[in-house]
Write a protein that holds these residues in place. Structure first.
Motif, PDB file in Angstrom:
ATOM      1  N   GLY B 174      -7.639 -34.205  10.620  1.00 57.37           N
ATOM      2  CA  GLY B 174      -6.856 -35.435  10.547  1.00 57.37           C
ATOM      3  C   GLY B 174      -7.597 -36.504   9.780  1.00 57.37           C
ATOM      4  N   GLY B 175      -7.005 -37.655   9.698  1.00 63.39           N
ATOM      5  CA  GLY B 175      -7.649 -38.762   9.017  1.00 63.39           C
ATOM      6  C   GLY B 175      -8.686 -39.406   9.915  1.00 63.39           C
ATOM      7  N   TRP B 176      -9.217 -40.518   9.478  1.00 66.72           N
ATOM      8  CA  TRP B 176     -10.253 -41.225  10.210  1.00 66.72           C
ATOM      9  C   TRP B 176      -9.762 -41.667  11.584  1.00 66.72           C
ATOM     10  CZ3 TRP B 176     -14.937 -41.444  11.044  1.00 66.72           C
ATOM     11  CH2 TRP B 176     -15.584 -42.551  11.553  1.00 66.72           C
ATOM     12  N   THR B 177      -8.504 -42.142  11.633  1.00 66.57           N
ATOM     13  CA  THR B 177      -7.971 -42.649  12.901  1.00 66.57           C
ATOM     14  C   THR B 177      -7.862 -41.532  13.930  1.00 66.57           C
ATOM     15  OG1 THR B 177      -5.795 -42.354  11.939  1.00 66.57           O
ATOM     16  CG2 THR B 177      -6.635 -44.603  12.032  1.00 66.57           C
ATOM     17  N   THR B 178      -7.525 -40.352  13.458  1.00 70.14           N
ATOM     18  CA  THR B 178      -7.421 -39.241  14.386  1.00 70.14           C
ATOM     19  C   THR B 178      -8.769 -38.954  15.015  1.00 70.14           C
ATOM     20  OG1 THR B 178      -6.462 -38.315  12.392  1.00 70.14           O
ATOM     21  CG2 THR B 178      -5.924 -37.244  14.464  1.00 70.14           C
ATOM     22  N   LEU B 179      -9.809 -39.145  14.189  1.00 74.13           N
ATOM     23  CA  LEU B 179     -11.149 -38.827  14.660  1.00 74.13           C
ATOM     24  C   LEU B 179     -11.595 -39.734  15.798  1.00 74.13           C
ATOM     25  CD1 LEU B 179     -13.455 -37.871  11.692  1.00 74.13           C
ATOM     26  CD2 LEU B 179     -13.045 -36.606  13.800  1.00 74.13           C
ATOM     27  N   ILE B 180     -11.340 -41.045  15.642  1.00 70.60           N
ATOM     28  CA  ILE B 180     -11.809 -41.941  16.695  1.00 70.60           C
ATOM     29  C   ILE B 180     -10.731 -42.255  17.714  1.00 70.60           C
ATOM     30  CG2 ILE B 180     -13.829 -43.177  15.830  1.00 70.60           C
ATOM     31  CD1 ILE B 180     -11.986 -45.065  14.395  1.00 70.60           C
ATOM     32  N   GLY B 181      -9.487 -42.252  17.259  1.00 75.07           N
ATOM     33  CA  GLY B 181      -8.403 -42.651  18.142  1.00 75.07           C
ATOM     34  C   GLY B 181      -7.851 -41.507  18.942  1.00 75.07           C
ATOM     35  N   GLU B 182      -6.569 -41.340  18.842  1.00 74.65           N
ATOM     36  CA  GLU B 182      -5.932 -40.293  19.624  1.00 74.65           C
ATOM     37  C   GLU B 182      -5.976 -39.002  18.816  1.00 74.65           C
ATOM     38  OE1 GLU B 182      -1.957 -41.727  19.684  1.00 74.65           O
ATOM     39  OE2 GLU B 182      -2.712 -43.728  19.358  1.00 74.65           O
ATOM     40  N   GLY B 183      -6.867 -38.157  19.167  1.00 70.22           N
ATOM     41  CA  GLY B 183      -6.989 -36.896  18.433  1.00 70.22           C
ATOM     42  C   GLY B 183      -5.931 -35.909  18.868  1.00 70.22           C
ATOM     43  N   GLY B 184      -5.612 -35.031  17.981  1.00 68.99           N
ATOM     44  CA  GLY B 184      -4.661 -33.979  18.314  1.00 68.99           C
ATOM     45  C   GLY B 184      -5.352 -32.830  19.014  1.00 68.99           C
ATOM     46  N   GLY B 185      -6.669 -32.969  19.202  1.00 61.51           N
ATOM     47  CA  GLY B 185      -7.413 -31.880  19.816  1.00 61.51           C
ATOM     48  C   GLY B 185      -7.827 -30.844  18.796  1.00 61.51           C
ATOM     49  N   GLU B 186      -7.455 -31.071  17.552  1.00 59.50           N
ATOM     50  CA  GLU B 186      -7.824 -30.118  16.502  1.00 59.50           C
ATOM     51  C   GLU B 186      -8.482 -30.868  15.360  1.00 59.50           C
ATOM     52  OE1 GLU B 186      -7.649 -27.115  17.139  1.00 59.50           O
ATOM     53  OE2 GLU B 186      -5.925 -26.712  18.431  1.00 59.50           O
ATOM     54  N   ALA B 187      -9.434 -31.727  15.692  1.00 59.46           N
ATOM     55  CA  ALA B 187     -10.009 -32.606  14.685  1.00 59.46           C
ATOM     56  C   ALA B 187     -10.887 -31.846  13.694  1.00 59.46           C
ATOM     57  CB  ALA B 187     -10.814 -33.701  15.356  1.00 59.46           C
ATOM     58  N   MET B 188     -11.548 -30.828  14.168  1.00 60.69           N
ATOM     59  CA  MET B 188     -12.506 -30.134  13.313  1.00 60.69           C
ATOM     60  C   MET B 188     -12.121 -28.683  13.105  1.00 60.69           C
ATOM     61  SD  MET B 188     -14.970 -32.172  12.562  1.00 60.69           S
ATOM     62  CE  MET B 188     -15.908 -33.579  13.111  1.00 60.69           C
ATOM     63  N   GLN B 189     -12.253 -28.237  11.884  1.00 60.00           N
ATOM     64  CA  GLN B 189     -12.093 -26.814  11.632  1.00 60.00           C
ATOM     65  C   GLN B 189     -13.206 -26.332  10.716  1.00 60.00           C
ATOM     66  OE1 GLN B 189      -8.502 -27.998  10.160  1.00 60.00           O
ATOM     67  NE2 GLN B 189      -8.086 -28.550  12.287  1.00 60.00           N
ATOM     68  N   VAL B 190     -13.448 -25.067  10.739  1.00 54.68           N
ATOM     69  CA  VAL B 190     -14.376 -24.481   9.782  1.00 54.68           C
ATOM     70  C   VAL B 190     -13.525 -23.843   8.689  1.00 54.68           C
ATOM     71  CG1 VAL B 190     -16.276 -22.885   9.418  1.00 54.68           C
ATOM     72  CG2 VAL B 190     -16.001 -24.018  11.620  1.00 54.68           C
ATOM     73  N   GLU B 191     -13.809 -24.239   7.433  1.00 51.19           N
ATOM     74  CA  GLU B 191     -13.043 -23.664   6.339  1.00 51.19           C
ATOM     75  C   GLU B 191     -13.858 -22.571   5.664  1.00 51.19           C
ATOM     76  OE1 GLU B 191     -10.216 -25.695   3.262  1.00 51.19           O
ATOM     77  OE2 GLU B 191     -12.216 -25.621   2.400  1.00 51.19           O
ATOM     78  N   PHE B 192     -13.253 -21.419   5.491  1.00 50.28           N
ATOM     79  CA  PHE B 192     -13.908 -20.306   4.807  1.00 50.28           C
ATOM     80  C   PHE B 192     -13.272 -20.122   3.442  1.00 50.28           C
ATOM     81  CE2 PHE B 192     -14.791 -19.425   9.229  1.00 50.28           C
ATOM     82  CZ  PHE B 192     -16.116 -19.010   9.186  1.00 50.28           C
ATOM     83  N   THR B 193     -14.118 -20.049   2.397  1.00 49.55           N
ATOM     84  CA  THR B 193     -13.619 -19.754   1.061  1.00 49.55           C
ATOM     85  C   THR B 193     -14.433 -18.605   0.497  1.00 49.55           C
ATOM     86  OG1 THR B 193     -15.061 -21.519   0.271  1.00 49.55           O
ATOM     87  CG2 THR B 193     -12.725 -22.039   0.484  1.00 49.55           C
ATOM     88  N   GLY B 194     -13.828 -17.858  -0.414  1.00 43.76           N
ATOM     89  CA  GLY B 194     -14.512 -16.725  -1.021  1.00 43.76           C
ATOM     90  C   GLY B 194     -13.775 -15.436  -0.712  1.00 43.76           C
ATOM     91  N   GLU B 195     -14.561 -14.367  -0.530  1.00 39.36           N
ATOM     92  CA  GLU B 195     -13.980 -13.052  -0.243  1.00 39.36           C
ATOM     93  C   GLU B 195     -14.617 -12.504   1.021  1.00 39.36           C
ATOM     94  OE1 GLU B 195     -11.883 -11.003  -1.973  1.00 39.36           O
ATOM     95  OE2 GLU B 195     -11.673 -12.008  -3.921  1.00 39.36           O
ATOM     96  N   GLY B 196     -13.810 -12.195   2.014  1.00 43.63           N
ATOM     97  CA  GLY B 196     -14.410 -11.612   3.204  1.00 43.63           C
ATOM     98  C   GLY B 196     -13.445 -11.538   4.372  1.00 43.63           C
ATOM     99  N   LEU B 197     -14.020 -11.224   5.527  1.00 37.63           N
ATOM    100  CA  LEU B 197     -13.223 -11.070   6.745  1.00 37.63           C
ATOM    101  C   LEU B 197     -13.770 -11.992   7.823  1.00 37.63           C
ATOM    102  CD1 LEU B 197     -13.120  -7.152   6.900  1.00 37.63           C
ATOM    103  CD2 LEU B 197     -11.310  -8.669   6.075  1.00 37.63           C
ATOM    104  N   VAL B 198     -12.867 -12.602   8.582  1.00 36.89           N
ATOM    105  CA  VAL B 198     -13.273 -13.488   9.669  1.00 36.89           C
ATOM    106  C   VAL B 198     -12.694 -12.957  10.979  1.00 36.89           C
ATOM    107  CG1 VAL B 198     -13.232 -15.843  10.556  1.00 36.89           C
ATOM    108  CG2 VAL B 198     -13.312 -15.449   8.089  1.00 36.89           C
ATOM    109  N   TYR B 199     -13.537 -12.838  11.989  1.00 36.37           N
ATOM    110  CA  TYR B 199     -13.101 -12.394  13.322  1.00 36.37           C
ATOM    111  C   TYR B 199     -12.832 -13.610  14.196  1.00 36.37           C
ATOM    112  CZ  TYR B 199     -14.850  -7.772  12.025  1.00 36.37           C
ATOM    113  OH  TYR B 199     -15.065  -6.588  11.384  1.00 36.37           O
ATOM    114  N   VAL B 200     -11.632 -13.664  14.750  1.00 31.02           N
ATOM    115  CA  VAL B 200     -11.217 -14.826  15.540  1.00 31.02           C
ATOM    116  C   VAL B 200     -10.758 -14.348  16.913  1.00 31.02           C
ATOM    117  CG1 VAL B 200      -9.627 -16.778  15.644  1.00 31.02           C
ATOM    118  CG2 VAL B 200     -10.467 -15.983  13.439  1.00 31.02           C
ATOM    119  N   GLN B 201     -11.156 -15.073  17.949  1.00 29.23           N
ATOM    120  CA  GLN B 201     -10.738 -14.689  19.300  1.00 29.23           C
ATOM    121  C   GLN B 201      -9.616 -15.611  19.787  1.00 29.23           C
ATOM    122  OE1 GLN B 201     -14.256 -15.070  21.716  1.00 29.23           O
ATOM    123  NE2 GLN B 201     -14.181 -17.303  21.767  1.00 29.23           N
ATOM    124  N   PRO B 202      -8.732 -15.099  20.638  1.00 26.77           N
ATOM    125  CA  PRO B 202      -7.608 -15.907  21.106  1.00 26.77           C
ATOM    126  C   PRO B 202      -7.991 -16.807  22.269  1.00 26.77           C
ATOM    127  CG  PRO B 202      -7.429 -13.731  22.019  1.00 26.77           C
ATOM    128  CD  PRO B 202      -8.664 -13.726  21.163  1.00 26.77           C
TER     129      PRO B 202
END
Lengths: 216, 212
Positions: B174-202
């Motif tokens: 989100g934007g800056w306000t999301t970070l300090i204000g009311e976050g959606g609970g999904e403020a941070m993500q890890v972005e993967f670029t390139g070629e490969g496989l990512v294992y994700v758990q539910p």
């Protein structure tokens, strides 16, 4: 009267007049028909000595008697349930793993300290499961709980199985168990691998192991 | 050669003929035959690996299991996933690494801020070589492919491991306000670029990123 699996965490038991089931107190999820639940002070069978044994041994998980006519659903804590049919053989199980069993089965508390001398005494301390275990024998069904599902490993005379005391759930058959260690003294005192003690099960039978080292 | 197979979805069975595997401390649930358990210092190779681990909190208590027979491993009823490495590198959170073949090399790699946000420290565990590795995940892991022009964003708490030629960068959702204000609970993500496989758990472990 056999139990039926509804899914991996829920079983159904049919109750008929004149027959009864013992179950861990509070594990009834739902029922239909006319069924009564009464607390069972002596914890099934085994008389006064059995009761005292259990008190001393911390094997006194409260049981209730289920009687009447109808069908009852049992489940507990979202744990996996395995139904084990006994045909005249014997099942050893820790009391807190025991969800429900046929009233026709003979129930006793067994002192394990007598097996394997000092190491047998240490067993309870190490496994945190006491020196006593519950033994069921006869003809009937038993429902046993585990965290994360069961693995059944066969025990044959030339192939004993070693089990982590925390992952051990139950075993059946003609089986001796003793505490064994696969590390030297130094490892035990110093930098342990976390696998200092195992239960060694030998003889003829099956051991049920859970996919976790968590107690219930 | 140790043979890795699954016994159900939550138990790893390793058939051994005198060889050794490295496993997370205390994760043996049963064995048949003869087994020896020895604690390894640090888990990385050599003294440097150990020191980095001490400093970074990427502590993996590892034991060496050597023997003849079948050894069963499980960890708190989590799902087990088998990964076959053919010379490539696997990056995995130490908490999720259950067992590796003895022939595989394990070490640590610096992840910078990404690691901070994922709540698992500044370092991650690196496994390379030829052989089997077993990962744990809370719930069955899914494998997502990342290719050129198709980046992937993952919740830091759901990330388990990745292989291939991937770059990871911390992104804010989100934007800056999301970070300090009311976050959606999904403020941070890890972005993967390139070629490969990512294992994700539910499932989402508690993270610094997740709290924002």
């Amino acid at each position: 009267m056999p139990f039926t699996k509804i899914n991996s965490k829920l079983i159904e038991a049919k109750v008929f007049p004149g027959q009864r089931i013992f179950s861990q107190r509070g594990s009834m999820i739902a029922y239909t028909g006319e069924v009564g639940f009464t607390p069972n002070l002596t914890g099934g069978q085994g008389g006064v000595m059995g009761m005292i044994g259990r008190r001393v041994a911390n094997e006194d998980v409260p049981l209730m008697t289920v009687e009447g006519q109808g069908s009852v659903l049992f489940g507990h804590g979202g744990h996996h349930i395995q139904i084990i049919e006994l045909n005249g053989d014997t099942l050893n199980v820790e009391a807190d793993r025991l969800l429900a069993f046929d009233g026709t089965l003979r129930q006793t508390t067994v002192f394990l300290g007598s097996q394997g001398g000092v190491m047998g005494m240490v067993r309870g301390q190490v496994s945190g499961q006491g020196l006593f275990t519950t033994q069921l024998s006869g003809q009937g069904s038993v429902a046993v709980m585990a965290h994360g599902g069961f693995v059944e490993l066969p025990i044959t005379p030339n192939q004993p199985v070693h089990v982590d005391p925390q992952a051990y759930v139950a075993h059946r058959g003609q089986v001796q168990n003793k505490l064994s260690t696969s590390v030297g003294w130094r490892d035990m005192v110093g930098r342990g691998s976390g696998e200092a003690f195992q239960l060694e099960l030998s003889g003829n039978g099956v051991v049920y192991v859970q996919a976790s080292e968590e107690k219930l | 050669m140790a043979q890795f197979r699954l016994q159900g979805s939550k138990v790893l069975a390793v058939d051994m003929t005198g060889d050794a595997v490295k496993a997370r401390n205390g994760c043996m649930v049963a064995y048949t035959g003869q087994m020896n358990f020895k604690k390894l210092s640090g888990g990385g190779n050599g003294l440097r690996g150990m020191v980095t681990r001490r400093l970074t909190g990427e502590q993996m208590e590892v034991m060496e299991v050597q023997g003849q027979g079948t050894c069963f491993f499980a960890d708190r009823a989590t799902e087990v996933n088998l990964v076959r490495l053919n010379g490539e590198t696997l990056f995995v959170e130490a908490d999720n690494l259950l067992c590796t073949e003895g022939s595989l090399h394990t070490g640590t790699s610096f992840t910078g801020l990404n690691g901070m946000a994922s709540g698992t420290g500044l370092f991650t565990t690196k496994v390379d070589g030829h052989g089997w590795a077993a990962l744990t995940s809370k719930g069955p892991a899914i494998i997502l492919r990342v290719s050129q022009g198709q980046p992937l964003r993952v919740d830091p708490g759901a990330y388990v491991a990745h292989t291939g030629n991937l770059n990871r960068a911390l992104k804010s959702g989100g934007g800056w306000t999301t970070l300090i204000g009311e976050g959606g609970g999904e403020a941070m993500q890890v972005e993967f670029t390139g070629e490969g496989l990512v294992y994700v758990q539910p499932s989402e472990r508690l993270t610094f990123g997740g709290d924002v």
